[in-house]
Design a protein around this motif. Sequence first.
Motif, mmCIF file in Angstrom:
data_model
loop_
_atom_site.group_PDB
_atom_site.id
_atom_site.type_symbol
_atom_site.label_atom_id
_atom_site.label_comp_id
_atom_site.label_asym_id
_atom_site.label_seq_id
_atom_site.Cartn_x
_atom_site.Cartn_y
_atom_site.Cartn_z
ATOM 1 N N ALA A 16 1.104 -1.205 -0.224
ATOM 2 C CA ALA A 16 -0.070 -0.094 0.084
ATOM 3 C C ALA A 16 1.114 1.118 0.129
ATOM 4 N N ALA A 17 1.791 1.265 0.308
ATOM 5 C CA ALA A 17 2.932 2.319 1.245
ATOM 6 C C ALA A 17 3.245 2.565 -0.466
ATOM 7 N N LEU A 18 3.827 1.419 -0.820
ATOM 8 C CA LEU A 18 4.704 2.037 -2.105
ATOM 9 C C LEU A 18 3.874 2.510 -3.655
ATOM 10 N N GLU A 19 2.437 1.779 -3.820
ATOM 11 C CA GLU A 19 1.397 2.008 -4.353
ATOM 12 C C GLU A 19 1.417 3.914 -3.696
ATOM 13 N N TRP A 20 0.832 4.680 -2.912
ATOM 14 C CA TRP A 20 1.199 5.565 -2.748
ATOM 15 C C TRP A 20 2.351 6.419 -3.539
ATOM 16 N N GLY A 21 4.005 6.069 -2.841
ATOM 17 C CA GLY A 21 4.657 6.124 -3.392
ATOM 18 C C GLY A 21 4.913 6.731 -4.541
ATOM 19 N N MET A 76 18.272 -2.391 -2.371
ATOM 20 C CA MET A 76 17.556 -3.292 -3.298
ATOM 21 C C MET A 76 16.952 -1.964 -3.925
ATOM 22 N N ARG A 77 16.419 -2.493 -5.132
ATOM 23 C CA ARG A 77 15.286 -1.560 -6.396
ATOM 24 C C ARG A 77 14.538 -2.367 -7.100
ATOM 25 N N LEU A 78 12.646 -2.046 -6.901
ATOM 26 C CA LEU A 78 12.161 -2.309 -7.213
ATOM 27 C C LEU A 78 12.223 -0.992 -8.587
ATOM 28 N N GLU A 79 11.695 -1.799 -9.569
ATOM 29 C CA GLU A 79 11.418 -1.029 -10.930
ATOM 30 C C GLU A 79 10.009 -0.877 -10.769
ATOM 31 N N ARG A 80 9.450 0.333 -11.345
ATOM 32 C CA ARG A 80 8.157 0.413 -11.481
ATOM 33 C C ARG A 80 7.231 0.001 -11.975
ATOM 34 N N GLY A 81 8.079 -0.652 -13.322
ATOM 35 C CA GLY A 81 7.016 -1.845 -14.262
ATOM 36 C C GLY A 81 7.338 -2.614 -13.329
ATOM 37 N N ASP A 82 8.118 -3.758 -12.760
ATOM 38 C CA ASP A 82 8.283 -4.587 -11.755
ATOM 39 C C ASP A 82 7.544 -4.883 -10.727
ATOM 40 N N PHE A 83 6.858 -3.436 -10.011
ATOM 41 C CA PHE A 83 5.987 -3.106 -8.788
ATOM 42 C C PHE A 83 4.370 -3.478 -9.239
ATOM 43 N N GLU A 84 4.071 -2.822 -10.994
ATOM 44 C CA GLU A 84 2.844 -2.556 -11.596
ATOM 45 C C GLU A 84 2.472 -4.400 -11.570
ATOM 46 N N THR A 85 3.568 -4.869 -12.050
ATOM 47 C CA THR A 85 2.923 -6.913 -12.918
ATOM 48 C C THR A 85 3.384 -7.175 -11.147
ATOM 49 N N GLY A 86 3.894 -6.774 -10.395
ATOM 50 C CA GLY A 86 3.832 -7.994 -9.214
ATOM 51 C C GLY A 86 1.979 -7.155 -8.160
ATOM 52 N N ARG A 87 2.062 -6.659 -8.795
ATOM 53 C CA ARG A 87 0.534 -5.381 -8.260
ATOM 54 C C ARG A 87 -0.568 -6.356 -8.655
ATOM 55 N N LYS A 88 -0.695 -6.433 -10.100
ATOM 56 C CA LYS A 88 -1.887 -7.285 -10.611
ATOM 57 C C LYS A 88 -1.775 -8.088 -10.023
ATOM 58 N N ARG A 134 12.436 -8.789 -1.477
ATOM 59 C CA ARG A 134 12.218 -9.867 -2.626
ATOM 60 C C ARG A 134 10.810 -10.487 -3.447
ATOM 61 N N LYS A 135 9.769 -10.412 -1.924
ATOM 62 C CA LYS A 135 8.371 -10.719 -2.488
ATOM 63 C C LYS A 135 7.841 -9.604 -2.900
ATOM 64 N N LEU A 136 8.250 -8.770 -2.367
ATOM 65 C CA LEU A 136 7.838 -7.486 -3.341
ATOM 66 C C LEU A 136 8.007 -6.361 -4.266
ATOM 67 N N GLY A 137 8.871 -7.870 -5.130
ATOM 68 C CA GLY A 137 9.994 -7.448 -6.180
ATOM 69 C C GLY A 137 10.925 -6.134 -6.306
ATOM 70 N N PHE A 138 11.816 -6.245 -5.142
ATOM 71 C CA PHE A 138 13.250 -6.102 -4.664
ATOM 72 C C PHE A 138 13.932 -6.212 -5.487
ATOM 73 N N ARG A 139 14.856 -6.010 -6.376
ATOM 74 C CA ARG A 139 16.543 -6.812 -6.448
ATOM 75 C C ARG A 139 18.052 -6.055 -5.792
ATOM 76 N N ALA A 140 18.549 -6.534 -5.751
ATOM 77 C CA ALA A 140 19.613 -6.337 -4.787
ATOM 78 C C ALA A 140 20.705 -5.361 -6.232
ATOM 79 N N VAL A 141 21.208 -4.661 -5.787
ATOM 80 C CA VAL A 141 22.281 -3.009 -6.654
ATOM 81 C C VAL A 141 23.154 -3.131 -6.620
#
Length: 191
Positions: A120-125, A177-189, A151-158
Motif C-alpha cells: 500500500a505504501a509503495l503504491e502511494w509512493g 535494493m531497488r524496485l522498478e515501477r514496471g515490476d511493481f505494476e506487474t506484481g500488483r496485478k 524480494r517478495k515485493l519485487g525488489f532486487r539487490a543492486v
Amino acid sequence: MSARLPTLTTRRLVLRSLELGDAAAVENLAGRDFEIARWMTSFSWPYQAGAAEAFLEANAAADPVADEAAFGVTLGGVLIGVVAIEAPGDLEEQPDCPTLGYWFGRPFHGFGYAREAAMAALEWGFEAHGGCPAIAARVFEENKRSRAVLRKLGFRAVGKTVRYAKPLDRKIDNIVMRLERGDFETGRKAA
C-alpha cells in the motif's frame, strides 16, 4: 503537515498518519525491544525517554512528499508498526529514488503484515513521486527476514553500502535494493 497523508486501507490493515498519541506504542513495540531496534540505524539504544515523542513531532512537521511519509500501520485500530517512504536523496547509492523503510512489533511478525502494508505504501509512493522510475530500500545484510519481504515485493539487490547502526554501536553491511515501477505494476496485478 502530515494531515495531507492519506489513509490507506488494505485487506486487514489501515495505514494512517502517525499521532502524538502513538508514542507509548512506538516506545513499547520498537524503542524498548532490542530485537526490533537492532535492525535500525537511527534508533537510540538504550531507549531515551522522549525519543518516541520527538520522532512523532518531527513526523507531524514533515512534508510527506518532500521529506518522509511515515504511516502508522494499524490492525483493528491498534498500532503494530510503521512503514515509510522517504523522499529521493535519502540513499546516496540511489539518489533519484524514494526509499522504503518499515518496522513492526515482534508480536506481529510472521503474518504477512509487512508485505501487505509495504504494498500500500509503495503504491502511494509511486503515485506521490510520479516521475520516479523506482523505489529503493536498504536492509542489513544479515536481516534475512526483511530481505525476504523485499524480494517478495519485487525488489532486487543492486549494490552494497555500510551504515552506522546506533543500537549496535558499529558499522553494518547493508544491501541496497531497488524496485522498478514496471515490476511493481506487474506484481500488483498478480497479487
